[in-house]
Design a protein around this motif. Structure first.
Motif, short mmCIF file in Angstrom:
data_model
loop_
_atom_site.label_atom_id
_atom_site.label_comp_id
_atom_site.label_asym_id
_atom_site.label_seq_id
_atom_site.Cartn_x
_atom_site.Cartn_y
_atom_site.Cartn_z
N TRP A 1 8.01 48.59 -37.26
CA TRP A 1 9.19 47.80 -36.91
C TRP A 1 9.33 47.50 -35.42
N ASN A 2 8.64 48.25 -34.56
CA ASN A 2 8.94 48.22 -33.13
C ASN A 2 8.72 46.89 -32.45
N GLY A 3 7.63 46.20 -32.82
CA GLY A 3 7.34 44.94 -32.16
C GLY A 3 8.41 43.90 -32.42
N VAL A 4 8.92 43.85 -33.66
CA VAL A 4 9.99 42.92 -34.01
C VAL A 4 11.22 43.20 -33.15
N TYR A 5 11.55 44.46 -33.02
CA TYR A 5 12.73 44.87 -32.24
C TYR A 5 12.56 44.54 -30.75
#
Length: 392
Positions: A316-320
């Motif tokens: 999820w980190n890249g989206v965030y």
């Protein structure tokens, strides 16, 4: 665009590998030191205490010294921290965790500063996700390389070898510093007020604040997966250290692939918040299934579940981060990323120790995965409610 992405990715891989080396070493280190392996959760919590504090200072440090110079210092702090870990005493492990955390905190804001200047807006979700694959790739490298290094020497030698790799990466990064640190301002002051300012800026932007609070829970889930999976598989599933490390590495590779997929989906659908909501449900399901592992389960099923777990809980980190960069005023991506990461890392500080406490009370790592899975399931329900409410 290739050069800044490559250098930031390599730095992220080494910094993450350093942070996850001790959790991979935990079963072997526990055997020789007599310390409970479950205390690795406390170690990780201390790592992220250091990261919480250092990430707030990253905006001013990057502005004054440059993103590459800050990244070099971070890698050297990680190397020093692993040297202290090799001592094997309680006090040295505390120092080790704080040093590694202090080095880990500014890595992402520094890379966001570089990529925000060099990435077209319509490709931010995907390219930030590519850079963030450095986290699962670093974890995969720890899972693949550290156990064989233990077999070649001992767990202390493995820690020192990873530290040497971090120092080597710091030296390599010097070759690009002149170009990427050209926007630094040596006259910029670093003060306590400047360190706390990112928090105020986060709360001044409602959407960024909401993202930050969401990642408090998602980061707790991510670190409970990466911190305890090796120990869980060796202690309760009955796998060898090498097999458990291999499963961890596959979950990390799946996380890297997930980051690319979710980043592409967020750009294509133009719905990053919905992507985060769906990921919360998926990682909750994977965690609850992980809690059901039994010694007679086929290894292929354990691997499949662990890879789904990694693809979601790590993905999820890249989206965030891309969303934070998109919402940030020009030139403020690094500062606001540092502010949001304070909350992200706070989730890591509280998550693994809470997991360890649940393991201590229940006597089972499975109970820990069931507990965190239930929490994230509730987070998914809240995210879905907010998403549907916003479309009315």
């Amino acid at each position: 665009m290739i050069i800044p992405l490559s250098i930031t990715l390599a730095i992220q891989i080494l910094a993450t590998m350093a942070a996850l080396t001790v959790p991979v070493l935990a079963p072997e280190a526990a055997r020789t030191t007599g310390l409970p392996a479950a205390l690795v959760g406390v170690f990780i919590a201390l790592v992220y205490v250091g990261a919480m504090l250092s990430t707030l200072a990253s905006g001013n440090l990057v502005g004054r010294y440059g993103a590459i110079r800050v990244s070099q210092a971070c890698l050297l702090l990680s190397a020093l921290g692993l040297a202290f870990a090799a001592v094997g005493a309680v006090w040295s492990l505390v120092v080790s965790a704080l040093l590694i955390g202090s080095g880990y905190g500014p890595i992402t804001p520094s890379s966001s500063h570089i990529l925000a200047r060099t990435t077209p807006a319509h490709r931010m979700g995907f390219l930030f996700s590519v850079k963030q694959t450095g986290v699962p790739l670093g974890g995969a490298l720890a899972g693949l390389a550290v156990p064989p290094l233990v077999l070649l020497s001992n767990w202390q030698g493995a820690a020192l070898a990873v530290g040497a790799a971090c120092a080597a990466m710091a030296l390599i990064a010097q070759g690009v510093r002149a170009d990427f640190d050209a926007d630094r301002d040596p006259r910029r002051k670093v003060s306590l007020g400047g360190v706390l300012r990112p928090l105020a800026q986060v709360f001044a932007h409602r959407d960024i604040r909401n993202l930050a609070l969401c990642t408090f829970f998602l980061s707790a889930m991510q670190l409970c997966l990466t911190t305890y999976l090796v120990t869980y598989l060796t202690v309760e599933y009955g796998a060898s250290l090498v097999t458990a490390g291999f499963v961890l590495s596959l979950s990390q590779f799946a996380g890297a692939g997930g980051r690319l997929l979710w980043g592409y989906a967020a750009d294509r659908w133009k719905a990053p918040n919905l992507v985060l909501c769906l990921l919360a449900f998926a990682m909750a399901a994977a965690s609850l299934i992980t809690a059901l592992f039994e010694p007679d389960w086929p290894l292929v099923i354990v691997i499949a579940v662990s890879m789904v777990f990694g693809a979601t809980a790590i993905g999820w980190n890249g989206v965030y981060l891309a969303r934070v960069a998109q919402l940030s005023p020009p030139g403020q991506a690094g500062t606001l990323t540092g502010g949001t990461l304070f909350f992200t890392y706070f989730g890591v500080v509280l998550g693994p120790p809470a997991f360890a406490a649940l393991v201590g009370v229940s006597g089972s790592f499975a109970a820990g995965y069931a507990g965190i899975g239930g929490v994230i399931l509730l987070v998914g329900v809240v995210l879905l409610y907010v998403e549907l409410k916003g479309k009315r």
